[in-house]
Design an enzyme around this catalytic site. Structure first.
Site, PDB file in Angstrom:
ATOM      1  N   LYS A 153       0.839  -1.198   0.000  1.00 54.27           N
ATOM      2  CA  LYS A 153       0.000   0.000   0.000  1.00 54.27           C
ATOM      3  C   LYS A 153       0.876   1.250   0.000  1.00 54.27           C
ATOM      4  O   LYS A 153       1.484   1.601   1.012  1.00 54.27           O
ATOM      5  CB  LYS A 153      -0.914   0.044   1.233  1.00 54.27           C
ATOM      6  CG  LYS A 153      -1.999   1.110   1.061  1.00 54.27           C
ATOM      7  CD  LYS A 153      -2.550   1.635   2.347  1.00 54.27           C
ATOM      8  CE  LYS A 153      -1.768   2.785   2.910  1.00 54.27           C
ATOM      9  NZ  LYS A 153      -1.695   3.986   2.063  1.00 54.27           N
ATOM     10  N   GLY A 206       6.977   4.803   8.142  1.00 53.60           N
ATOM     11  CA  GLY A 206       6.131   5.989   8.281  1.00 53.60           C
ATOM     12  C   GLY A 206       6.406   6.661   9.608  1.00 53.60           C
ATOM     13  O   GLY A 206       7.482   6.487  10.194  1.00 53.60           O
ATOM     14  N   SER A 207       5.420   7.399  10.090  1.00 58.05           N
ATOM     15  CA  SER A 207       5.632   8.169  11.317  1.00 58.05           C
ATOM     16  C   SER A 207       5.601   7.263  12.545  1.00 58.05           C
ATOM     17  O   SER A 207       4.980   6.191  12.531  1.00 58.05           O
ATOM     18  CB  SER A 207       4.532   9.225  11.432  1.00 58.05           C
ATOM     19  OG  SER A 207       3.271   8.582  11.454  1.00 58.05           O
ATOM     20  N   THR A 208       6.224   7.722  13.600  1.00 53.46           N
ATOM     21  CA  THR A 208       6.225   6.978  14.860  1.00 53.46           C
ATOM     22  C   THR A 208       4.795   6.840  15.392  1.00 53.46           C
ATOM     23  O   THR A 208       4.410   5.797  15.915  1.00 53.46           O
ATOM     24  CB  THR A 208       7.152   7.677  15.873  1.00 53.46           C
ATOM     25  OG1 THR A 208       8.485   7.602  15.348  1.00 53.46           O
ATOM     26  CG2 THR A 208       7.123   7.033  17.239  1.00 53.46           C
ATOM     27  N   VAL A 210       1.890   6.614  13.675  1.00 53.88           N
ATOM     28  CA  VAL A 210       1.157   5.529  13.004  1.00 53.88           C
ATOM     29  C   VAL A 210       1.829   4.182  13.307  1.00 53.88           C
ATOM     30  O   VAL A 210       1.144   3.166  13.455  1.00 53.88           O
ATOM     31  CB  VAL A 210       1.034   5.789  11.481  1.00 53.88           C
ATOM     32  CG1 VAL A 210       0.354   4.617  10.784  1.00 53.88           C
ATOM     33  CG2 VAL A 210       0.257   7.063  11.208  1.00 53.88           C
ATOM     34  N   GLU A 228       9.974   1.128  10.509  1.00 48.64           N
ATOM     35  CA  GLU A 228      10.990   2.143  10.174  1.00 48.64           C
ATOM     36  C   GLU A 228      10.290   3.479  10.358  1.00 48.64           C
ATOM     37  O   GLU A 228       9.454   3.865   9.534  1.00 48.64           O
ATOM     38  CB  GLU A 228      11.438   1.978   8.713  1.00 48.64           C
ATOM     39  CG  GLU A 228      12.120   0.662   8.412  1.00 48.64           C
ATOM     40  CD  GLU A 228      13.477   0.517   9.085  1.00 48.64           C
ATOM     41  OE1 GLU A 228      14.035   1.522   9.524  1.00 48.64           O
ATOM     42  OE2 GLU A 228      13.954  -0.631   9.169  1.00 48.64           O
ATOM     43  N   CYS A 262      13.639  10.816   6.647  1.00 49.58           N
ATOM     44  CA  CYS A 262      13.710  10.302   8.026  1.00 49.58           C
ATOM     45  C   CYS A 262      15.129  10.398   8.578  1.00 49.58           C
ATOM     46  O   CYS A 262      15.322  10.456   9.779  1.00 49.58           O
ATOM     47  CB  CYS A 262      13.208   8.866   8.067  1.00 49.58           C
ATOM     48  SG  CYS A 262      14.036   7.827   6.874  1.00 49.58           S
ATOM     49  N   GLU A 352      10.154  15.894  14.926  1.00 48.82           N
ATOM     50  CA  GLU A 352      10.580  15.737  13.538  1.00 48.82           C
ATOM     51  C   GLU A 352       9.866  16.806  12.704  1.00 48.82           C
ATOM     52  O   GLU A 352       8.642  16.813  12.616  1.00 48.82           O
ATOM     53  CB  GLU A 352      10.175  14.344  13.062  1.00 48.82           C
ATOM     54  CG  GLU A 352      10.708  14.011  11.697  1.00 48.82           C
ATOM     55  CD  GLU A 352      10.314  12.599  11.256  1.00 48.82           C
ATOM     56  OE1 GLU A 352       9.167  12.195  11.490  1.00 48.82           O
ATOM     57  OE2 GLU A 352      11.174  11.925  10.665  1.00 48.82           O
TER      58      GLU A 352
HETATM   59  P1  NAD Z   1       2.465   8.220   7.886  1.00 45.91           P
HETATM   60  O1  NAD Z   1       2.801   7.442   9.116  1.00 45.91           O
HETATM   61  O2  NAD Z   1       1.416   9.251   7.976  1.00 45.91           O
HETATM   62  O3  NAD Z   1       1.993   7.223   6.722  1.00 45.91           O
HETATM   63  C1  NAD Z   1       2.795   6.148   6.303  1.00 45.91           C
HETATM   64  C2  NAD Z   1       1.903   5.116   5.648  1.00 45.91           C
HETATM   65  O4  NAD Z   1       0.992   4.607   6.629  1.00 45.91           O
HETATM   66  C3  NAD Z   1       1.039   5.659   4.518  1.00 45.91           C
HETATM   67  O5  NAD Z   1       0.945   4.696   3.495  1.00 45.91           O
HETATM   68  C4  NAD Z   1      -0.312   5.848   5.189  1.00 45.91           C
HETATM   69  O6  NAD Z   1      -1.386   5.748   4.298  1.00 45.91           O
HETATM   70  C5  NAD Z   1      -0.335   4.672   6.160  1.00 45.91           C
HETATM   71  N1  NAD Z   1      -1.224   4.859   7.306  1.00 45.91           N
HETATM   72  C6  NAD Z   1      -1.650   6.017   7.861  1.00 45.91           C
HETATM   73  N2  NAD Z   1      -2.496   5.751   8.882  1.00 45.91           N
HETATM   74  C7  NAD Z   1      -2.593   4.411   8.982  1.00 45.91           C
HETATM   75  C8  NAD Z   1      -3.298   3.527   9.852  1.00 45.91           C
HETATM   76  N3  NAD Z   1      -4.080   3.978  10.821  1.00 45.91           N
HETATM   77  N4  NAD Z   1      -3.161   2.199   9.672  1.00 45.91           N
HETATM   78  C9  NAD Z   1      -2.366   1.720   8.699  1.00 45.91           C
HETATM   79  N5  NAD Z   1      -1.685   2.502   7.833  1.00 45.91           N
HETATM   80  C10 NAD Z   1      -1.787   3.825   7.990  1.00 45.91           C
HETATM   81  O7  NAD Z   1       3.840   8.782   7.361  1.00 45.91           O
HETATM   82  P2  NAD Z   1       4.073   9.754   6.118  1.00 45.91           P
HETATM   83  O8  NAD Z   1       3.577  11.102   6.490  1.00 45.91           O
HETATM   84  O9  NAD Z   1       3.602   9.117   4.864  1.00 45.91           O
HETATM   85  O10 NAD Z   1       5.674   9.737   6.046  1.00 45.91           O
HETATM   86  C11 NAD Z   1       6.454  10.520   6.856  1.00 45.91           C
HETATM   87  C12 NAD Z   1       6.972   9.739   8.053  1.00 45.91           C
HETATM   88  O11 NAD Z   1       7.653   8.561   7.615  1.00 45.91           O
HETATM   89  C13 NAD Z   1       8.003  10.511   8.833  1.00 45.91           C
HETATM   90  O12 NAD Z   1       7.789  10.365  10.202  1.00 45.91           O
HETATM   91  C14 NAD Z   1       9.328   9.851   8.456  1.00 45.91           C
HETATM   92  O13 NAD Z   1      10.355   9.977   9.381  1.00 45.91           O
HETATM   93  C15 NAD Z   1       8.901   8.448   8.282  1.00 45.91           C
HETATM   94  N6  NAD Z   1       9.877   7.731   7.448  1.00 45.91           N
HETATM   95  C16 NAD Z   1      10.694   6.824   8.034  1.00 45.91           C
HETATM   96  C17 NAD Z   1      11.652   6.163   7.275  1.00 45.91           C
HETATM   97  C18 NAD Z   1      12.562   5.149   7.881  1.00 45.91           C
HETATM   98  O14 NAD Z   1      13.099   4.341   7.129  1.00 45.91           O
HETATM   99  N7  NAD Z   1      12.765   5.140   9.175  1.00 45.91           N
HETATM  100  C19 NAD Z   1      11.758   6.446   5.916  1.00 45.91           C
HETATM  101  C20 NAD Z   1      10.913   7.393   5.354  1.00 45.91           C
HETATM  102  C21 NAD Z   1       9.960   8.016   6.140  1.00 45.91           C
END
Ligand code: NAD
Length: 450
Positions: A153, A206-208, A210, A228, A262, A352
Site C-alpha cells: 500500500k 512511516g511516522s512513529t 502511526v 521504520e 527520516c 521531527e
Molecule cells: P504516515 O505514518 O502518515 O503514513 C505512512 C503510511 O501509513 C502511509 O501509506 C499511510 O497511508 C499509512 N497509514 C496512515 N495511517 C494508517 C493507519 N491507521 N493504519 C495503517 N496505515 C496507515 O507517514 P508519512 O507522512 O507518509 O511519512 C512521513 C513519516 O515517515 C516521517 O515520520 C518519516 O520519518 C517516516 N519515514 C521513516 C523512514 C525510515 O526508514 N525510518 C523512511 C521514510 C519516512
C-alpha cells in the site's frame, strides 16, 4: 472514494484514481494467499532470474519512473533518477541473495539438527510518500526473494510509481498474485492489512505515531512487524573537523528531498569553539542551494509535498531565523531553506520537522555532544565530523542510533543494514539483514539412531 494526485510544484491535478476499500484489500490478500504456495516453490535460480528481470525492466523504464516520482513528490529529477537506480540495484542485490541466505547444521547427540529459513506467507507492506518507490523496493526485494507474496500500500499522496511498478512486474513475468499494489487510505487499506488474519507480517515505514497503531493492531494476530519510523538525527561537528568540508556537506544532509527525509540531520551540533566560524560557512553553503522547478537537471531542492504539510513545517519557525533562503513565490508548496539557533529543549529540536528547517545547537565537549545527541526519543541516523579517529569511534559507539557516518553524511546503501534504535523503530532493511525480517527459522532434528 477516489484519490486526487497533485503535482506539489504546480498544484495541478496529475491523476484521479479509485481508492481501494476493505473489499479490494481482502481480494488482494486472497490473491497473494493463493499465489504463495507456487511462489515459495519456485526454484531459487528461477526466482532469482525473475527478480533480475524485474531489476532490468526498472532500469529500462528508469527515466519514466524518475519523471513520475519527481512530478508526484516534487523532488528534483536528479535525485529521483538516483532513487530509481537504487530500486534496480535493490532487486539485483536480492536476486543474488536468494541462494546465499541459508540454514545451518548444529552439532547434537543422536542425529542431525538443521535449520531452514521459511517464508512467512502474505506480507503487507505500508510505505510513506517521501521516497515512495525506493522504500517500497527495500521491502519488496527481500520479501519476494525469501518466497513471500506481497500486498503493497503506497501513501495516498504518491501512489503512481508503485502502480507503475506493478505493471512492470507483470511484464517481468512475476506470477499473478505475487505482487499486489493497492492505492488507498491508511485508515482503510492499511488498517485492514494489519487486522487481516491471512497477513503474516507488516513491513511499515512511516511516522512513529502511526507505527504505534501498527504495533497495537498487529498484537491481535501476533503479526510480525518491522517498523521504520521517524528520526531527529544529529550532525555532530567537532572543532578539530575539516570545517569547510563539514559545512559544504551539511545543507544536503538536511535539505535534500526538502528535508522530508527520516535520516535528515536536522540537529546540527557544533563545538562551541568552532560555532561562529562553522555557522558562517554553513550559511554560505546553504545560500548556494538551487531551489526551484524539480524537472530541471540542476535543481537541488523542490517544494514540500502538500499545502497541509507546509503549514506544519512553518509552525516550527517560531522566531526570526538565523538564515532564510530563497524559494519561488509562484504556485506550489514552496518553503525556503531555514537555519535557526536553538537549544535541544526547543520544539524544533525535539520533534521531527520533516521540512527544510535545521536547528543549530552548540556543545561544550565530547561528553556534552553525546548527551545532547542522545537526548531525543528517536535514534535513526547521524553523522560525526572530527579529525581524531579514536574520538570518532568513541562517539559512534556511544550514540544510540542505528545508522551513522563519520566525516560523511551518507549512510544508506543497498548492501548495508538500515534501521533505527528507540522510537525510530526496529528491524533492519537492506543488505542481508533485511532477509531476517521476511523469514522464520525452522529447526529440524533428524534421528540417525537405529
Ligand atoms: P504516515 O505514518 O502518515 O503514513 C505512512 C503510511 O501509513 C502511509 O501509506 C499511510 O497511508 C499509512 N497509514 C496512515 N495511517 C494508517 C493507519 N491507521 N493504519 C495503517 N496505515 C496507515 O507517514 P508519512 O507522512 O507518509 O511519512 C512521513 C513519516 O515517515 C516521517 O515520520 C518519516 O520519518 C517516516 N519515514 C521513516 C523512514 C525510515 O526508514 N525510518 C523512511 C521514510 C519516512
Amino acid at each position: 472514494m477516489s484519490i486526487t494526485v497533485v503535482d506539489p510544484a504546480t498544484e495541478e491535478t496529475i491523476a484521479t484514481l479509485d481508492s481501494a476499500g476493505v473489499e479490494e484489500t481482502d481480494a488482494a490478500v486472497e490473491s497473494a494467499r493463493r499465489a504463495f504456495p507456487a511462489w515459495r516453490a519456485v526454484a531459487p535460480r528461477d526466482r532469482a532470474r525473475l527478480l533480475r528481470r524485474l531489476a532490468t525492466l526498472v532500469e529500462e523504464h528508469g527515466e519514466e519512473l524518475a519523471r513520475i516520482e519527481s512530478r508526484n513528490v516534487g523532488k528534483p529529477i536528479s535525485g529521483a533518477r538516483g532513487e530509481v537506480g537504487m530500486v534496480a540495484d535493490v532487486f539485483h542485490f536480492y536476486a543474488g541473495a536468494i541462494d546465499k541466505h541459508h540454514g545451518e547444521t548444529i552439532p547434537v547427540a543422536g542425529g542431525v539438527d538443521m535449520t531452514f529459513r521459511e517464508p512467512l506467507g502474505v506480507v503487507g507492506l505500508i510505505v510513506p510518500w517521501n521516497f515512495p518507490l525506493n522504500i517500497a523496493s527495500w521491502k519488496i526485494g527481500p520479501a519476494l526473494a525469501a518466497g513471500n507474496t506481497v500486498v503493497l500500500k503506497p501513501a495516498e499522496l504518491t501512489p503512481l510509481s508503485a502502480l507503475k511498478l506493478a505493471e512492470i512486474a507483470r511484464d517481468a513475468d512475476i506470477p499473478e498474485g505475487v505482487l499486489n499494489v493497492l492505492a488507498g487510505k491508511g485508515s482503510v487499506v492499511g488498517r485492514r492489512l494489519i487486522e487481516h488474519p491471512d497477513v503474516a507480517k507488516i513491513g511499515f515505514t512511516g511516522s512513529t505515531e502511526v507505527g504505534r497503531e501498527v504495533m497495537k493492531g498487529a498484537a491481535a494476530t501476533i503479526k510480525r512487524v518491522t517498523l521504520e519510523l521517524g528520526g531527529k538525527s544529529a550532525n555532530v561537528i567537532f572543532a578539530d573537523a575539516d570545517l569547510e568540508r563539514a559545512a559544504a556537506a551539511a545543507p544536503y544532509a538536511v535539505f535534500d528531498n526538502a528535508g522530508q527525509d527520516c535520516c535528515a540531520r536536522s540537529r546540527i551540533l557544533v563545538e562551541r569553539s568552532a560555532y561562529d566560524r562553522f555557522t558562517q560557512l554553513l550559511i554560505d553553503a546553504t545560500r548556494q542551494l538551487k531551489v526551484g522547478d524539480p524537472s530541471k537537471d540542476d535543481t537541488e531542492m523542490g517544494p514540500l509535498v502538500s499545502r497541509q504539510h507546509r503549514e506544519t513545517v512553518a509552525s516550527f519557525v517560531e522566531t526570526e531565523p538565523l538564515f532564510r533562503g530563497e524559494a519561488p513565490n509562484s504556485k506550489g508548496f514552496w518553503f525556503p531553506c531555514t537555519l535557526v539557533e536553538a537549544t535541544n529543549d526547543d520544539r524544533v529540536a525535539r520533534e521531527e520537522v520533516f521540512g527544510p528547517v535545521a536547528a543549530l545547537i552548540p556543545f561544550d565537549d565530547e561528553a556534552d555532544a553525546i548527551r545532547i545527541a542522545n537526548d531525543t526519543p528517536y535514534g535513526l541516523s547521524g553523522s560525526i565530523w572530527t579529525g581524531d579517529g579514536a574520538k570518532a569511534l568513541r562517539v559512534a559507539r556511544a550514540l544510540d542510533t542505528g545508522v551513522l557516518s563519520i566525516n560523511s553524511n551518507s549512510s544508506v546503501r543497498v548492501h548495508t543494514p538500515f534501521g533505527g534504535f528507540k522510537q525510530s523503530g526496529f528491524g533492519r532493511e537492506l543488505g542481508m539483514h533485511a532477509l531476517e525480517g521476511y523469514t522464520e527459522i525452522k529447526n529440524v532434528f533428524y534421528s540417525t539412531e537405529g
